[in-house]
Design an enzyme around this catalytic site. Structure first.
Site, PDB file in Angstrom:
ATOM      1  N   SER A  74     -66.809  90.436  16.821  1.00 39.69           N
ATOM      2  CA  SER A  74     -65.899  89.294  16.864  1.00 39.69           C
ATOM      3  C   SER A  74     -66.453  88.283  17.845  1.00 39.69           C
ATOM      4  O   SER A  74     -67.254  88.637  18.721  1.00 39.69           O
ATOM      5  CB  SER A  74     -64.510  89.761  17.325  1.00 39.69           C
ATOM      6  OG  SER A  74     -63.668  88.666  17.651  1.00 39.69           O
ATOM      7  N   TYR A 131     -59.080  94.368  23.248  1.00 39.79           N
ATOM      8  CA  TYR A 131     -59.769  94.048  21.993  1.00 39.79           C
ATOM      9  C   TYR A 131     -61.135  93.435  22.290  1.00 39.79           C
ATOM     10  O   TYR A 131     -62.149  93.815  21.687  1.00 39.79           O
ATOM     11  CB  TYR A 131     -58.918  93.080  21.170  1.00 39.79           C
ATOM     12  CG  TYR A 131     -59.553  92.639  19.884  1.00 39.79           C
ATOM     13  CD1 TYR A 131     -59.521  93.458  18.758  1.00 39.79           C
ATOM     14  CD2 TYR A 131     -60.170  91.399  19.779  1.00 39.79           C
ATOM     15  CE1 TYR A 131     -60.096  93.054  17.562  1.00 39.79           C
ATOM     16  CE2 TYR A 131     -60.752  90.990  18.593  1.00 39.79           C
ATOM     17  CZ  TYR A 131     -60.711  91.818  17.486  1.00 39.79           C
ATOM     18  OH  TYR A 131     -61.291  91.409  16.311  1.00 39.79           O
TER      19      TYR A 131
END
Length: 253
Positions: free
Chosen positions: A144, A157
């Site tokens: 990501s 995350y």
């Protein structure tokens, strides 16, 4: 780009929806046989049905990527069904944080790290020996843009995606001379079911998500799929250990 995919086999985790489904469909459209893996059997079977409707060949297997025996069984099932494994897209992941770092729960940390990090590690652990035995292959892991910088209120995350990039780069170097390439794709905000659940209730959040990308919109799942296929293709034969941002310019700011 050297998209010579006919006769090859791909394994896609998190293939029941979103980026995983789009990538499974894109592989199949290029003549790749696809093993679709996910916890959601109904949605995973739907991905397989869509592939078959477009004339492709696919099978579904239910797999919890945090459990070693299930991951091993997934890889073995791929070999039993299709005879080889050329491409692996380790895409299964979760995103459940809602607050600042000190507000997080230990259970959140364990869940996020379990799927996003341990899951990728387990998948590569069982995929790499297969690719070594057959003389090569390509792996793409979903990281990501949160793995390339900070992600306020998503610290666990972000840490998990930094870890995915670390696993990717390390594996790439370890197997660079063995004919196996390992890369990561790093999406920004993408139009998935997860995005819609988070933002459709509040249009202002959707506007903010679009504005964070210099191109002025969020990304499409098909755009991430195209990046994954490129990283697997012969056109990317000299690309390994790379974390490819597909982010509408967000990380260029």
């Amino acid at each position: 780009m050297g998209m010579t995919f006919s006769g090859r086999v791909a394994l896609v985790t998190g293939g029941a929806a979103g980026i995983g489904r789009a990538t499974a469909l894109a592989f199949a459209a290029e003549g790749v046989q696809v093993m679709v893996a996910d916890l959601d059997a109904q949605a995973g079977e739907r991905t397989v049905s869509l592939i078959r409707e477009q004339g492709g060949e696919a099978e579904f297997i239910r797999c919890d990527v945090t459990r070693g025996p299930e991951v091993q069984a997934m890889v073995e099932a791929t070999l039993q069904r299709f005879g080889r494994l050329d491409y692996a897209f380790n895409n299964a992941g979760i995103e459940i944080e809602k607050g600042r770092l000190a507000e997080g729960e230990e259970s959140e940390f364990d869940a996020i790290m379990g799927v996003n990090v341990k899951g990728v590690w387990l998948c590569m652990k069982h995929q790499l020996p297969v690719m070594l035995a057959q003389g090569g292959g390509a792996i793409v892991n979903t990281a990501s843009v949160a793995g390339l910088g900070a992600a306020p209120k998503m610290s666990i995350y972000a840490a998990s995606k930094h870890a995915v990039i670390g696993l990717t780069k390390s594996a790439a170097i370890e197997y660079a001379k063995k004919g196996i390439r390992v890369n990561a794709v790093c999406p920004a905000v993408i139009d998935t079911d997860m995005f819609r659940r988070a933002y459709e209730a509040d249009p202002r959040k959707a506007e903010f998500a679009a504005a964070m990308h210099p191109v002025g919109r969020i990304g499409k799942v098909e755009e991430i799929a195209a990046a994954v296929l490129y990283l697997c293709s012969d056109g990317a034969a000299f690309t390994t250990g790379h974390a490819l941002a597909v982010d509408g310019g967000a990380t260029a700011i």
